[in-house]
Scaffold this active site. Structure first.
Site, short mmCIF file in Angstrom:
data_model
loop_
_atom_site.label_atom_id
_atom_site.label_comp_id
_atom_site.label_asym_id
_atom_site.label_seq_id
_atom_site.Cartn_x
_atom_site.Cartn_y
_atom_site.Cartn_z
CE LYS A 127 -4.01 -1.63 1.65
NZ LYS A 127 -5.38 -1.73 3.09
NE ARG B 5 -8.08 -8.56 1.63
CZ ARG B 5 -8.05 -7.35 -0.09
NH1 ARG B 5 -6.56 -6.32 0.34
NH2 ARG B 5 -8.58 -7.48 -0.72
#
Length: 274
Positions: free
Chosen positions: A221, A255
């Site tokens: 991210k 995740r």
């Protein structure tokens, strides 16, 4: 700390990995990468072989400013993929990344095992009741607004306290409907500035007060690649570092896009605790 997936008890006191399968053309890292049956099945097989317990399939990109996708288009994208994967891997624990109750219902009826909802039921009033009726595990994430508007909603009185209060309300609403297997995701990158993401990670152990398994999704991210002045493509090392921190602070599920490296994180952190 266990959850029941299709009659199988998954022990989350030992951390697990959720591999990401994006079938959207516009996801921030792997958008459009897996668009034919062969590449999808090879990717799923690789993640399972590397040790993923869950595979998370999404057909609606939730990156900031993502384009709107109609419910019909989301169903048309995701149902054939769910059927394809389950035919090839009948015992797979498939997670469906959706905030729509009808998508959730149809995918579970097709054989998926759990639902991963970025909105914790706030974008579809029927979601919590649908999950309760289906008797399946439910991942509820913290977010404000929608993917298109969330980055304009980053003002908090007290970041961690506000998120904990949000979860106390959403969990109470879920429990009132009889839901049992609930997992919480603090929502890194969703309605949070770069600095707030790091504050959240630094105080992650405070989420133990909720007494629910904790999912952390920070893989590649912008909180990583913007800090390192690089790109999502070159953010694997940074992802590994922060996943290690998350595990040390109580994460139950990672995740990730890169399963092998996440499994290695878990193995090494377990060795430290021994």
């Amino acid at each position: 700390m266990t959850i029941n997936c299709k009659g199988q008890l998954i022990d989350l006191s030992s951390p697990k990995v959720m591999g990401i399968l994006n079938i959207t053309p516009d996801s921030f890292y792997d958008g459009g990468k897996h668009k034919d049956e062969k590449s999808i099945l090879l990717h799923v097989e690789r993640m399972l072989n590397e040790g993923a317990t869950f595979i998370d399939v999404g057909a609606y990109s939730s990156r900031p400013n993502a384009d709107h996708v109609s419910e019909t288009d989301e169903l048309n994208r995701i149902l054939p993929i769910v059927n394809l994967i389950l035919k090839a891997f009948p015992n797979i624990l498939l997670s469906i990344d959706t905030f729509r109750s009808e998508v959730a219902k149809q995918c579970i009826e097709a054989g998926a095992a759990l639902i991963n909802d970025i909105s914790a039921g706030t974008l579809d009033d029927n979601m919590l009741q649908t999950i309760a009726n289906l008797h399946i595990p439910y991942i509820m994430m913290h977010m404000r607004g929608t993917p298109k508007t969330m980055q304009q909603q980053t003002d908090y009185d007290n970041l961690v306290k506000d998120i904990l209060f949000y979860f106390s309300e959403r969990i109470a609403a879920a429990k009132a409907l009889g839901m049992v297997d609930i997992i919480v995701d603090p929502g890194f990158g969703f309605a949070k500035t770069l600095e707030q993401n790091y504050e959240l990670l630094n105080k992650l152990e405070l989420f133990k007060i909720i007494e629910k398994p904790l999912l952390v999704g920070i893989s590649r991210k912008s909180m990583i690649y913007k800090t390192l002045k690089t790109s999502a493509k070159d953010a694997l090392n940074g992802t590994t570092v922060l996943n290690t921190v998350a595990l040390q602070k109580g994460a139950s599920i990672l995740r990730v896009h890169d399963v092998k490296e996440a499994i290695e994180c878990i193995t090494l952190v377990k060795s430290l605790s021994r």
